[in-house]
Design a protein around this motif. Structure first.
Motif, PDB file in Angstrom:
ATOM      1  N   UNK A 201       0.816  -1.194   0.000  1.00 35.67           N
ATOM      2  CA  UNK A 201       0.000   0.000   0.000  1.00 35.67           C
ATOM      3  C   UNK A 201       0.856   1.253   0.000  1.00 35.67           C
ATOM      4  N   UNK A 296      -5.946   7.356  -1.929  1.00 28.70           N
ATOM      5  CA  UNK A 296      -5.354   6.640  -0.799  1.00 28.70           C
ATOM      6  C   UNK A 296      -4.407   7.592  -0.102  1.00 28.70           C
ATOM      7  N   UNK A 297      -4.045   7.253   1.107  1.00 28.82           N
ATOM      8  CA  UNK A 297      -3.144   8.153   1.817  1.00 28.82           C
ATOM      9  C   UNK A 297      -1.826   7.456   2.000  1.00 28.82           C
ATOM     10  N   UNK A 298      -0.856   7.895   1.249  1.00 29.27           N
ATOM     11  CA  UNK A 298       0.411   7.181   1.351  1.00 29.27           C
ATOM     12  C   UNK A 298       1.285   7.780   2.428  1.00 29.27           C
TER      13      UNK A 298
ATOM     14  N   UNK B 102      -1.991   5.109   6.025  1.00 23.22           N
ATOM     15  CA  UNK B 102      -3.417   5.070   5.711  1.00 23.22           C
ATOM     16  C   UNK B 102      -4.108   6.152   6.530  1.00 23.22           C
ATOM     17  N   UNK B 103      -5.425   6.194   6.463  1.00 22.51           N
ATOM     18  CA  UNK B 103      -6.126   7.283   7.143  1.00 22.51           C
ATOM     19  C   UNK B 103      -6.117   7.076   8.656  1.00 22.51           C
ATOM     20  N   UNK B 106      -8.432   4.244   9.494  1.00 22.70           N
ATOM     21  CA  UNK B 106      -7.890   2.918   9.173  1.00 22.70           C
ATOM     22  C   UNK B 106      -6.759   2.519  10.110  1.00 22.70           C
ATOM     23  N   UNK B 145     -10.897  10.465   7.718  1.00 25.16           N
ATOM     24  CA  UNK B 145     -10.564   9.728   6.507  1.00 25.16           C
ATOM     25  C   UNK B 145      -9.471  10.390   5.690  1.00 25.16           C
ATOM     26  N   UNK B 146      -8.742  11.288   6.313  1.00 22.50           N
ATOM     27  CA  UNK B 146      -7.548  11.759   5.618  1.00 22.50           C
ATOM     28  C   UNK B 146      -6.320  11.173   6.300  1.00 22.50           C
ATOM     29  N   UNK B 147      -5.209  11.335   5.620  1.00 21.87           N
ATOM     30  CA  UNK B 147      -3.987  10.641   6.031  1.00 21.87           C
ATOM     31  C   UNK B 147      -3.581  10.950   7.463  1.00 21.87           C
TER      32      UNK B 147
END
Ligand SMILES: Nc1ncnc2c1ncn2[C@@H]1O[C@H](COP(=O)(O)OP(=O)(O)OP(=O)(O)O)[C@@H](O)[C@H]1O
Ligand SMILES: [Mg+2]
Lengths: 298, 254
Positions: A201, A296-298, B102-103, B106, B145-147
């Motif tokens: 991911x 997606x949030x890398x 991930x967020x 998550x 839901x943001x990083x």
């Protein structure tokens, strides 16, 4: 003293800026030069006709590029479809499963493999892959095939780009901080879960970028495909048909292009098309990547 | 396992890293459902000790661990034990908080998801619950839901706390779990640990002697890879037995 330093600072910045811009300038110059040279062919035959016709008869002034465009895309697609999964698995193994000793052994081997000249891969393809396809694969699928085919080109190209891909992918995976995978492990994740949810991911943008690079490389690869693709100007209809990717076309006919009117310009158009294909492909991937990064949030 | 025998018993634990003897012959019993603070100067092996309690050293081939650690009377270094179960049971909060790529949501849902909690509703509830516990909910509820990467260090630390708790361990191993927090957040987290010890056994590594005084029921004092003194906090602070302990408490070295 202070003045001198500030002059140094400024000139260094300008110097680097100029060099950076030069590389873009070259790209534009190459594009324009190719287009100018290709223009007569476009004027005589019409761009649409050139791109969609499958008739290639230089002596009759017929230049249909479709079989070559299709061949290029076809062979590259096969190559990447084979190479990407294999490279990903190899790189994951080397990063997350292999012992230190194995890792140490593989690193120089992969560098070595990516340094082998394409012509050697080409020779290897003609003496092993081509007869293998002719004798063992083609008979299962109705067809007569000399073995010189899309499939042969795809396989040889795949073998060529696997070391490149593996080397880059391993580097990407290794750049993931140990704290991050440790965080996953200490939450009770298995190795496979960590690979899937954290390593892959986090590496997704890198994987896309590396894939783009190797596909661009596949588009442009000349020598190896020239030796195993069969170089038929007919449209390839199956994996076992011969084909003729654009770089091979240019390399094979560059010598005689001056003897036939319009041929030179047509080959320049071929080069221009290759240029545009690579350009478009990179552009589209860039956009996809931007989209992925937002999603997606890398 | 019923909770009554919650405790950790360590027998001749030795850890070598790259051939260096880092933990030397540790014998120790850590009481259940209390807060144990591990103190000692930098580099004495506190983190190494904590990592051996959830077998994180398995991930590093340079590390060699020998000895036994009995958790609920089961040797976690026994060959038949599943390391995944150990790690789920022994929730480690690492010294450097590291959000997963991930967020925010998550990140907290990571543990529950890999331990196969599937219901979306349950997961959202869990995430909110543990973010509130860690005192982070109000700050992140609009960017769940943001990083997680742009969070401040203190926020990351609380995120990792929420993430660790959401896995529902039985033991909490906190490696300087409040090191990046301001005094007020620190107070809140300390308060949280005090409430949590009703159900959990908590082991905290800390640099701050005052924090150990505030929180600890039991103290382990380490120096150069050895346990110099371990015992109930009152006794440890009021009536230390070793000269080294006295010097350390007096602050003659740190
Ligand atoms: N992965 C490693 N490789 C080599 N040496 C290590 C490794 N991890 C720890 N060490 C060594 O082990 C010793 C103890 O380290 P550890 O991180 O446990 O100390 P610590 O008590 O947690 O210190 P601090 O309070 O600064 O966090 C140190 O001398 C360190 O250099
Ligand atoms: Mg430490």
């Amino acid at each position: 003293m202070h003045r001198l330093r500030s002059i140094k600072e400024r000139s260094a910045r300008w110097f680097m800026r100029i060099i950076a811009y030069c590389s873009i300038l070259f790209l534009i110059i190459i594009g324009i030069a190719l287009f100018v040279k290709a223009f007569p062919a476009i004027k005589n035959n019409g761009l649409w006709e050139l791109l969609t016709s499958a008739r290639w008869r230089p002596s009759g002034g017929k230049f249909g590029f479709l079989p070559f465009i299709i061949s290029t895309l076809y062979v590259s697609a096969i190559a990447i479809a084979i190479a990407l999964p294999l490279s990903l698995l190899t790189a994951i193994y080397l990063n997350s499963y292999a012992s230190k000793g194995i890792r140490r052994f593989f690193a120089p081997v992969i560098d070595l493999l990516s340094g082998i000249p394409p012509v050697i891969y080409g020779v290897w393809g003609t003496i092993t892959i081509v007869p293998f396809i002719a004798n063992y694969i083609a008979p299962h699928f109705s067809g007569q095939s000399s073995g010189y085919s899309v499939m042969a080109g795809g396989i040889v190209l795949a073998v060529m780009i696997i070391p490149l891909l593996v080397g880059l992918l391993v580097e990407i995976f290794n750049s993931i901080p140990k704290e991050m995978t440790d965080a996953s492990f200490s939450l009770g994740a298995t190795k496979l879960q960590t690979v899937k949810r954290v390593i892959l991911r986090r590496s997704l943008p890198g994987i896309v970028a590396v894939t783009v690079l190797s596909v661009s490389r596949a588009f442009g690869e000349t020598m190896a495909v020239l030796m195993v693709c069969g170089n038929s100007t007919l449209m390839p209809h199956s994996l076992l048909d011969a084909c003729y990717p654009i770089p091979a076309l240019i390399a094979n006919n560059y010598g005689e292009m001056l003897s036939i009117p319009g041929y030179e310009s047509a080959l320049m158009l071929a080069a221009f098309l290759l240029f545009v294909i690579v350009f478009l492909f990179n552009g589209i991937s860039r956009l996809t990547l931007n989209h992925l990064e937002k999603r997606f949030h890398f | 396992m019923t909770g009554t025998n919650h405790k950790i018993r360590i027998e001749s634990l030795n850890v070598n890293i790259d051939g260096q003897h880092i933990l030397k012959n540790i014998d120790l019993t850590i009481p259940g459902r209390e807060i144990t603070c591990v103190i000692g100067p930098s580099g004495c092996g506190k983190s190494t000790f904590l990592k051996s309690l959830n077998r994180m050293h398995d991930e590093n081939p340079d590390v060699n661990v020998s000895g036994s650690i009995f958790v609920d009377n089961q040797d976690i270094y026994d060959r038949n034990i599943n390391v995944i179960d150990i790690r789920k049971k022994m929730g480690l909060l690492a010294q450097h908080p590291c959000p997963l790529p991930m967020s925010v949501f998550d990140n907290v849902a990571y543990g529950p998801r890999i331990h196969s909690l599937d219901s979306k509703k349950e997961i959202s509830k869990t995430v909110e619950h543990y973010l509130r516990l860690a005192g982070l909910w109000d700050e992140v509820k609009d960017k769940l839901h943001s990083s997680a990467a742009p969070l401040s260090l203190g926020q990351q630390q609380r995120l990792c706390l929420a993430r660790g708790l959401a896995t529902e361990p039985e033991y909490i191993l906190g490696d300087e779990a409040t090191s990046s927090l301001d005094p007020i957040s620190t107070k809140k987290i300390e308060q949280l640990f005090v409430t949590l010890k009703e159900e959990y056994t908590i082991i905290l590594v800390t640099h701050i002697l005052r924090q150990a005084r505030r929180l600890a029921d039991y103290i382990v004092f380490m120096y150069l890879g050895e346990i110099i003194e371990a015992g109930p906090a009152d006794e440890f602070f009021n009536n230390p037995k070793q000269q080294l302990t006295k010097d350390y408490i007096a602050g003659s070295f740190s």
